[in-house]
Design a protein around this motif. Structure first.
Motif, mmCIF file in Angstrom:
data_model
loop_
_atom_site.group_PDB
_atom_site.id
_atom_site.type_symbol
_atom_site.label_atom_id
_atom_site.label_comp_id
_atom_site.label_asym_id
_atom_site.label_seq_id
_atom_site.Cartn_x
_atom_site.Cartn_y
_atom_site.Cartn_z
ATOM 1 N N GLU A 1 0.820 -1.216 0.000
ATOM 2 C CA GLU A 1 0.000 0.000 0.000
ATOM 3 C C GLU A 1 0.849 1.259 0.000
ATOM 4 O O GLU A 1 0.368 2.333 -0.381
ATOM 5 N N ASP A 2 2.084 1.182 0.436
ATOM 6 C CA ASP A 2 2.976 2.337 0.419
ATOM 7 C C ASP A 2 3.523 2.518 -0.996
ATOM 8 O O ASP A 2 4.581 1.994 -1.364
ATOM 9 N N ARG A 3 2.791 3.261 -1.819
ATOM 10 C CA ARG A 3 3.159 3.375 -3.232
ATOM 11 C C ARG A 3 4.465 4.130 -3.422
ATOM 12 O O ARG A 3 5.288 3.779 -4.271
ATOM 13 N N GLU A 4 4.648 5.183 -2.650
ATOM 14 C CA GLU A 4 5.892 5.948 -2.784
ATOM 15 C C GLU A 4 7.097 5.086 -2.405
ATOM 16 O O GLU A 4 8.133 5.117 -3.068
ATOM 17 N N GLY A 5 6.940 4.334 -1.325
ATOM 18 C CA GLY A 5 8.040 3.456 -0.924
ATOM 19 C C GLY A 5 8.294 2.362 -1.935
ATOM 20 O O GLY A 5 9.431 1.954 -2.166
ATOM 21 N N GLU B 1 -4.616 8.447 -8.822
ATOM 22 C CA GLU B 1 -4.723 7.349 -7.871
ATOM 23 C C GLU B 1 -6.154 7.226 -7.354
ATOM 24 O O GLU B 1 -6.856 8.219 -7.222
ATOM 25 N N PRO B 2 -6.586 6.006 -7.047
ATOM 26 C CA PRO B 2 -7.960 5.826 -6.542
ATOM 27 C C PRO B 2 -8.086 6.266 -5.087
ATOM 28 O O PRO B 2 -7.101 6.361 -4.358
ATOM 29 N N MET B 3 -9.304 6.512 -4.668
ATOM 30 C CA MET B 3 -9.542 6.911 -3.284
ATOM 31 C C MET B 3 -9.534 5.683 -2.373
ATOM 32 O O MET B 3 -9.596 4.539 -2.836
ATOM 33 N N LYS B 4 -9.474 5.940 -1.076
ATOM 34 C CA LYS B 4 -9.475 4.849 -0.107
ATOM 35 C C LYS B 4 -10.852 4.187 -0.051
ATOM 36 O O LYS B 4 -11.870 4.814 -0.339
ATOM 37 N N LEU B 5 -10.848 2.928 0.351
ATOM 38 C CA LEU B 5 -12.087 2.154 0.330
ATOM 39 C C LEU B 5 -13.117 2.689 1.329
ATOM 40 O O LEU B 5 -14.317 2.670 1.058
ATOM 41 N N GLU B 6 -12.643 3.180 2.478
ATOM 42 C CA GLU B 6 -13.586 3.724 3.455
ATOM 43 C C GLU B 6 -14.309 4.947 2.896
ATOM 44 O O GLU B 6 -15.515 5.122 3.082
#
Length: 911
Positions: free
Chosen positions: A120-124, A372-377
């Motif tokens: 989930e850490d896309r930058e990393g 980028e897509p939004m978070k699921l919540e």
């Protein structure tokens, strides 16, 4: 000297004999110590202890690798762990009654959480090395596949993960403080079960040491020889090897300190539990890292809450949008609180609708990166708020919500209410976010399936917006929302359509084709933008083709003239056009229009990039064909996985169609030097197969089609049909069609007919006449069908023959040249072309020579202009007469060549 030497002798004699005896005794004792050390290490352990110790050591290695994010070694250790667990399965089934140990489940859960966190850490992830990135994908895939067998255990563990954490903490504390680990309680990793025996063996001599050491320290003077001998014998029994003899020993004080520390820890844990029990009724606050922003108070205690006050507060909250230090999560919470306050004080539905719309805008603003897509919540929250707002608008017809309403003209006090906002723009953005969420998921995972289930709610929201704009909306707005519904409908297959065609369901049954007709015809009539109309036509054609409405789909393509100006359209529309042509080709193939199917698919397949043209993935770039920015843009244009067209099915249909057209054409024009290729791709596959010295049995789909083509060239229809229709090809290709049995029957029928035509083209020189019933028996076709095929070939002048109806035979006219004659004619044509080219080259050389001569005479100034003109005229006449003579000679030469060719043909016939 008894304290420093193992022989225990304290005599002070310095004779050489005693020294030799002492050294020999020391050597013997040294060897004795080493043997004793080996004997101590030989601990008898059960199979369970061995297996569990192996598992726990690998788990410890995995945890160390996770701490430093060493993903390749984590992958290797995980593979070792699975193998070790496989070896331990018999022990687990016997000792644990088949229940997976909790420490193993804990390791799998921690590993899954670690992978999800890194993923989930896309930058990393972007900063990872190539090896780490590749290993991460492999590890994620293997772990997901492996933990499917432990889903129930993992779910139970996640419900109560801290069930045995107290025992683990105590063991960890004992290990870190150097205490003994002889406790028999069951901990998470079960170290006691595997290390109890060795630790007890090692701790016993260490604990026995302090008493002797204190006695030796307290006694200042040394006693008699007998006492020293007893001490030395005690030392020999106490120390098993030389290393333990000189190690630092723990004292009773240190043991007491360790016990005090353990007691303190237990007291602290008891206090924490008591506090938790006391504070169960209290509220817990989450501590946020960094600068903590206190939640502002919504209104004063004595404030009178009315519509202007709530709208002013709403304006205050929304005016902070886009500013630097704005907490976007806090903004959403404040808006929800404001909505609840509005509902509590009954300020009206119009105010509630306005707050709903601002909540939607705030949720969209939370994700700053559009790509980028939004978070699921937030996605679940957005769907809920959007549907709630549309239900309010549909339930209250006196509320008009439109972007044409200015802010100063908004009305919340009396009906009709006017609210500024655009639900159409909101639902379009929601639809785009849904597509981004699908593209982000792995299409082969359960996440994709769970996200795809949200399409029901998305379509329901679109339906609510559609109903609202059908009640009060402009034609342009209705066209836009109709197009959104079309894009969720056009690629879905409805079996009710085919059942309705066959009369299996009542005629009043509604189908998706009727819904598409209604939506698309409204757009054709009312839309004033080319893009919406073009996309509606393409989707309409696609839907007709999917349900085998071949003629309707073909007529729409021909009448719209889309192929003339599709190159000027935007990339998304061109992708939809390519998808439409691919599906139209499949429809034509199912409807027995092989030539049309080939014509529809040839533009896609000849490029070799159907995957990119259909936006179903990117091919590996060669020599930096596209930059990183272009690749990012192309990835955003990709279609979601559930909308993909099977590329292997597409290629197989194209190659089979090309085979049915190309093989009879090759047989008919075998010796034609000017023969053209119908399908370049199929021709290349055929030629590459012919060049191979050794051809094995076919394995891939392409090899099956090439092998079938070779069988068809010989007229062997049974071998051709077996290569095309078999168990492997059915699984890969033909079973993907809706009515696969009908398609297979159609294929077999076409193979029989084209094999018959190929046979007649190939062997017509051999026969004087051939019986039609024998051909019908050979190819298992009706006599009438064979008669019609041969008649058609004769009418089209493909076969030089005539039909004799009384005898039911085909009489060959033998007007076609034989193989030797055809080769001789090709040779003559080539020689004639070579002579013509040679003469043209000779004429060009002569012309250049005369030009150079005229250039040399150009410097002579003795002639006047008239003489020059006369000379020029004479030169022109001479050149013209020379050309005439040369043309006459060339024509005479050609006549001689033709006569010579005719004589050669006559002699060949006589031979």
């Amino acid at each position: 000297m008894s304290r420093f030497f193992a022989n225990g002798s304290d005599s002070e004699s310095e004779s050489s004999e005693e020294e030799v005896q002492a050294t020999n005794f020391n050597k013997a004792s040294a060897f004795q110590f080493s043997d004793d050390e080996e004997e101590v290490k030989r601990v008898v352990r059960s199979t369970k202890e061995k297996r569990y110790e192996n598992l726990t050591s690998i788990i410890k290695t995995i945890r160390n690798h996770k701490k430093i994010k060493d993903i390749p070694n984590t992958l290797t250790s995980f593979e070792d762990l699975t193998r070790a667990y496989q070896k331990a399965l018999p022990v687990i089934s016997k000792e644990e009654n088949g229940i997976t140990p909790r420490f193993y489940i804990r390791c799998l859960a921690e590993l899954e959480d670690f992978i999800n966190e890194v993923w989930e850490d896309r930058e990393g992830r972007k900063n990872l090395s190539k090896n780490n990135s590749k290993s991460l994908g492999t590890l994620r895939q293997k772990v997901r596949k492996y933990i499917k067998d432990f889903e129930d255990d993992l779910s139970r563990f996640r419900e109560a993960p801290d069930q045995e954490s107290e025992a683990e903490d105590e063991v960890a504390a004992q290990d870190s403080d150097g205490g003994d680990a002889g406790d028999d309680s069951d901990v998470g990793v079960k170290r006691e079960a595997t290390e109890a025996a060795p630790k007890a063996a090692k701790s016993a001599p260490v604990k026995a040491a302090p008493a002797d050491d204190d006695d030796s320290d307290d006694s200042i003077d040394w006693d008699s020889d007998s006492e020293s001998e007893t001490e030395s014998s005690d030392d020999e029994n106490q120390y098993q090897n030389m290393r333990e003899r000189f190690l630092k020993r723990t004292t009773e004080k240190e043991d007491k300190d360790d016990d005090k520390r353990k007691d303190k820890r237990k007291e602290q844990k008891v206090k924490i539990r008591k506090r938790a029990e006391d504070d169960e009724d209290g509220e817990w606050e989450t501590v946020v890292k960094g600068h903590v922003v206190e939640k502002p108070k919504m209104f004063e205690k004595d404030a009178e809450i009315d519509v202007p006050l709530v709208l002013a507060k709403l304006l205050e909250i929304m005016s902070a949008r886009g500013k630097k230090r704005t907490d976007r999560r806090l903004q959403i919470d404040l808006l929800f609180e404001l909505r609840d306050i509005s509902d509590q004080h009954n300020l009206g539905t119009a105010v509630s609708v306005k707050i709903h719309f601002n909540i939607i805008s705030a949720i969209f603003d939370y994700n700053q990166k559009i790509s980028e897509p939004m978070k699921l919540e937030h996605w679940a929250l957005l769907l809920e708020v959007m549907q709630s707002m549309m239900k309010l608008l549909l339930a209250n017809a006196d509320i008009n919500m439109s972007e044409s309403v200015a802010e100063e003209h908004e009305e919340y006090a009396a009906a009709p209410f006017f609210v500024r906002g655009c639900p159409l723009a909101a639902v379009e953005r929601l639809d785009d976010e849904f597509t981004k969420l699908l593209k982000e998921c792995d299409p082969h995972s359960n996440d994709y399936v769970s996200r795809l289930k949200d399409e029901v709610n998305v379509v329901k929201t679109i339906e609510l917006v559609l109903q609202y704009f059908e009640r009060s909306g402009t034609n342009n707005e209705r066209c836009r929302i109709y197009l959104r519904k079309i894009e969720h409908l056009y690629y879905k297959f409805d079996p009710e359509v085919l059942k309705k065609k066959r009369g299996e369901v009542p005629a009043t049954t509604g189908t998706s084709v009727e819904v598409m007709d209604k939506l698309c015809k409204f757009i054709y009539a009312k839309d004033d933008t080319d893009r919406i109309r073009t996309r509606a036509i393409l989707a309409h054609i696609y839907h007709h083709a999917m349900h085998d409405n071949w003629f309707q789909a073909r007529d729409l393509v021909l009448m719209s003239h889309l192929q003339d100006n599709i190159d000027a359209a935007d990339p998304a529309t061109r992708i939809l056009y390519n998808r439409m042509m691919a599906n139209l080709g499949l429809c034509a193939f199912r409807q027995e229009n092989v030539k049309d199917a080939h014509h529809c698919l040839v533009d896609l397949m000849v490029t070799g990039k159907p995957k990119e043209l259909l936006a179903q993935g990117l091919l590996p770039q060669r020599q930096h064909e596209r930059s990183a920015e272009q690749e990012k843009i192309e990835k955003q244009r990709q279609m979601p996985f559930h909308m993909h067209i099977n590329l292997e099915l597409l290629e197989c249909v194209y190659l089979v169609s090309a085979m049915l057209l190309e093989i009879p054409y090759i047989a008919a024009h075998e010796f034609d030097a000017r023969r053209r290729m119908i399908s370049k791709t199929f021709y290349q596959q055929l030629r590459s197969s012919e060049r191979q010295s050794l051809v094995g049995p076919p394995e891939s789909m392409r090899e099956h089609v090439v092998a079938a083509a070779k069988a068809m060239r010989c007229g062997n229809w049974q071998a051709c049909a077996n290569f095309i229709v078999n168990k492997k090809m059915n699984t890969k290709v033909w079973d993907l069609f809706y009515e696969s049995d009908r398609v297979r029957e159609m294929l077999t029928k076409f193979i029989k007919e084209e094999s018959l035509r190929t046979y007649l083209f190939t062997y017509s020189n051999v026969y004087t006449s051939i019986s039609i019933p024998s051909l019908a028996q050979m190819y298992e076709l009706p006599v009438q069908k064979v008669h019609s095929i041969i008649s058609k070939m004769i009418i089209n002048e493909e076969l030089m023959a005539s039909l004799d109806d009384p005898s039911e035979t085909v009489v060959m006219h033998r007007s076609e040249p034989s193989r030797l004659q055809a080769l001789a004619m090709q040779f003559v044509d080539k020689v004639t072309n070579l002579v013509d080219v040679n003469e043209k080259v000779f004429d060009m050389k002569q012309g250049n020579f005369f030009q150079r001569g005229n250039m040399g005479n150009r410097g002579d100034r003795g002639y006047n202009r008239n003489q020059n003109n006369q000379g020029g005229n004479w030169a022109g006449q001479r050149r013209g007469s020379g050309n005439r003579n040369r043309n006459q000679q060339r024509g005479h030469h050609k006549n001689q060549q033709q006569q010579h060719q005719q004589q050669q043909v006559q002699t060949i016939d006589e031979e």
